[in-house]
Design a protein around this motif. Structure first.
Motif, PDB file in Angstrom:
ATOM      1  N   LYS A 120      -7.098  -6.414  -5.370  1.00  0.00           N
ATOM      2  CA  LYS A 120      -7.208  -6.084  -6.795  1.00  0.00           C
ATOM      3  C   LYS A 120      -7.700  -4.656  -6.984  1.00  0.00           C
ATOM      4  CE  LYS A 120      -9.419  -7.690 -11.024  1.00  0.00           C
ATOM      5  NZ  LYS A 120     -10.314  -8.693 -11.604  1.00  0.00           N
ATOM      6  N   TYR A 121      -8.638  -4.240  -6.140  1.00  0.00           N
ATOM      7  CA  TYR A 121      -9.236  -2.911  -6.268  1.00  0.00           C
ATOM      8  C   TYR A 121      -8.866  -1.962  -5.139  1.00  0.00           C
ATOM      9  CZ  TYR A 121     -12.001  -5.493  -9.620  1.00  0.00           C
ATOM     10  OH  TYR A 121     -12.380  -6.282 -10.665  1.00  0.00           O
ATOM     11  N   THR A 122      -8.514  -2.487  -4.003  1.00  0.00           N
ATOM     12  CA  THR A 122      -8.212  -1.674  -2.827  1.00  0.00           C
ATOM     13  C   THR A 122      -6.931  -2.199  -2.194  1.00  0.00           C
ATOM     14  OG1 THR A 122     -10.592  -1.538  -2.499  1.00  0.00           O
ATOM     15  CG2 THR A 122      -9.221  -0.724  -0.721  1.00  0.00           C
ATOM     16  N   PRO A 123      -5.770  -1.775  -2.719  1.00  0.00           N
ATOM     17  CA  PRO A 123      -4.510  -2.376  -2.274  1.00  0.00           C
ATOM     18  C   PRO A 123      -4.021  -1.964  -0.889  1.00  0.00           C
ATOM     19  CG  PRO A 123      -4.095  -0.671  -3.869  1.00  0.00           C
ATOM     20  CD  PRO A 123      -5.584  -0.817  -3.790  1.00  0.00           C
ATOM     21  N   ASN A 124      -4.720  -1.065  -0.229  1.00  0.00           N
ATOM     22  CA  ASN A 124      -4.298  -0.735   1.131  1.00  0.00           C
ATOM     23  C   ASN A 124      -5.485  -0.251   1.944  1.00  0.00           C
ATOM     24  OD1 ASN A 124      -4.550   2.207   0.937  1.00  0.00           O
ATOM     25  ND2 ASN A 124      -2.842   2.066  -0.479  1.00  0.00           N
ATOM     26  N   GLY A 125      -5.312  -0.234   3.229  1.00  0.00           N
ATOM     27  CA  GLY A 125      -6.372   0.220   4.120  1.00  0.00           C
ATOM     28  C   GLY A 125      -5.921   0.086   5.556  1.00  0.00           C
ATOM     29  N   SER A 126      -6.638   0.731   6.454  1.00  0.00           N
ATOM     30  CA  SER A 126      -6.307   0.632   7.866  1.00  0.00           C
ATOM     31  C   SER A 126      -7.573   0.704   8.701  1.00  0.00           C
ATOM     32  CB  SER A 126      -5.331   1.736   8.281  1.00  0.00           C
ATOM     33  OG  SER A 126      -5.929   2.999   8.102  1.00  0.00           O
ATOM     34  N   ILE A 127      -7.492   0.111   9.889  1.00  0.00           N
ATOM     35  CA  ILE A 127      -8.584   0.127  10.852  1.00  0.00           C
ATOM     36  C   ILE A 127      -7.970   0.443  12.212  1.00  0.00           C
ATOM     37  CG2 ILE A 127     -10.332  -1.254  12.045  1.00  0.00           C
ATOM     38  CD1 ILE A 127     -10.537  -2.980   9.533  1.00  0.00           C
ATOM     39  N   GLU A 128      -8.632   1.304  12.959  1.00  0.00           N
ATOM     40  CA  GLU A 128      -8.214   1.594  14.322  1.00  0.00           C
ATOM     41  C   GLU A 128      -9.419   1.359  15.220  1.00  0.00           C
ATOM     42  OE1 GLU A 128      -5.576   4.938  15.068  1.00  0.00           O
ATOM     43  OE2 GLU A 128      -6.956   5.532  16.669  1.00  0.00           O
ATOM     44  N   ARG A 141      -3.720  -3.144   9.605  1.00  0.00           N
ATOM     45  CA  ARG A 141      -3.538  -2.702   8.217  1.00  0.00           C
ATOM     46  C   ARG A 141      -3.909  -3.842   7.284  1.00  0.00           C
ATOM     47  NH1 ARG A 141       0.601  -5.350   6.118  1.00  0.00           N
ATOM     48  NH2 ARG A 141       2.315  -5.940   7.465  1.00  0.00           N
ATOM     49  N   ALA A 142      -4.372  -3.484   6.103  1.00  0.00           N
ATOM     50  CA  ALA A 142      -4.772  -4.473   5.116  1.00  0.00           C
ATOM     51  C   ALA A 142      -3.566  -5.271   4.644  1.00  0.00           C
ATOM     52  CB  ALA A 142      -5.437  -3.794   3.923  1.00  0.00           C
ATOM     53  N   VAL A 143      -3.775  -6.559   4.421  1.00  0.00           N
ATOM     54  CA  VAL A 143      -2.729  -7.428   3.888  1.00  0.00           C
ATOM     55  C   VAL A 143      -2.837  -7.374   2.375  1.00  0.00           C
ATOM     56  CG1 VAL A 143      -1.907  -9.803   3.726  1.00  0.00           C
ATOM     57  CG2 VAL A 143      -2.760  -8.927   5.908  1.00  0.00           C
ATOM     58  N   TYR A 144      -1.744  -7.039   1.735  1.00  0.00           N
ATOM     59  CA  TYR A 144      -1.707  -6.934   0.275  1.00  0.00           C
ATOM     60  C   TYR A 144      -1.068  -8.189  -0.293  1.00  0.00           C
ATOM     61  CZ  TYR A 144      -0.646  -5.284  -4.396  1.00  0.00           C
ATOM     62  OH  TYR A 144      -0.578  -5.157  -5.750  1.00  0.00           O
ATOM     63  N   GLY A 145      -1.610  -8.694  -1.382  1.00  0.00           N
ATOM     64  CA  GLY A 145      -0.979  -9.842  -2.019  1.00  0.00           C
ATOM     65  C   GLY A 145      -1.874 -10.476  -3.056  1.00  0.00           C
ATOM     66  N   THR A 146      -1.311 -11.435  -3.772  1.00  0.00           N
ATOM     67  CA  THR A 146      -2.049 -12.105  -4.835  1.00  0.00           C
ATOM     68  C   THR A 146      -2.539 -13.488  -4.428  1.00  0.00           C
ATOM     69  OG1 THR A 146       0.039 -12.914  -5.752  1.00  0.00           O
ATOM     70  CG2 THR A 146      -0.837 -10.862  -6.658  1.00  0.00           C
ATOM     71  N   ALA A 147      -2.253 -13.905  -3.191  1.00  0.00           N
ATOM     72  CA  ALA A 147      -2.765 -15.187  -2.708  1.00  0.00           C
ATOM     73  C   ALA A 147      -4.286 -15.153  -2.790  1.00  0.00           C
ATOM     74  CB  ALA A 147      -2.316 -15.439  -1.273  1.00  0.00           C
ATOM     75  N   GLU A 148      -4.893 -16.282  -2.980  1.00  0.00           N
ATOM     76  CA  GLU A 148      -6.336 -16.361  -3.203  1.00  0.00           C
ATOM     77  C   GLU A 148      -7.156 -15.564  -2.195  1.00  0.00           C
ATOM     78  OE1 GLU A 148      -9.808 -19.726  -3.187  1.00  0.00           O
ATOM     79  OE2 GLU A 148      -7.795 -20.314  -3.787  1.00  0.00           O
ATOM     80  N   GLU A 149      -6.834 -15.680  -0.916  1.00  0.00           N
ATOM     81  CA  GLU A 149      -7.627 -14.998   0.103  1.00  0.00           C
ATOM     82  C   GLU A 149      -7.403 -13.492   0.126  1.00  0.00           C
ATOM     83  OE1 GLU A 149      -4.620 -15.868   3.820  1.00  0.00           O
ATOM     84  OE2 GLU A 149      -6.341 -17.136   3.506  1.00  0.00           O
TER      85      GLU A 149
END
Length: 74
Positions: free
Chosen positions: A39-47, A25-33
């Motif tokens: 900013k534009y895609t706050p979530n996501g997943s890969i299987e 799953r995508a990591v959400y946060g404001t840390a630089e990386e």
């Protein structure tokens, strides 16, 4: 050529008789990386399905993070 880098964390690896499935799953946060992607895609997943003899066997470990680069193909 456009490119987006996202950080994903492996949530689980399920073993089957002749393959494995890794769920990330995508990591959400404001840390630089994380900021550009979230900013534009706050979530996501890969299987990912992996055969037992594939080079990716053993690469995904629950709790570990991975960068995923999405680069447009010309």
């Amino acid at each position: 050529m456009s490119k987006v880098r996202a950080k994903f964390v492996c949530e689980s690896v399920t073993n089957y008789e002749h393959s494995k499935t890794a769920k990330l799953r995508a990591v959400y946060g404001t840390a630089e990386e994380n900021a550009d992607f979230t900013k534009y895609t706050p979530n996501g997943s890969i299987e990912v399905s992996i055969t037992n003899d594939a080079p990716a066997n053993g690469v995904f470990v629950p709790g570990k993070s991975y960068f995923v680069d999405f680069t447009e193909v010309e």
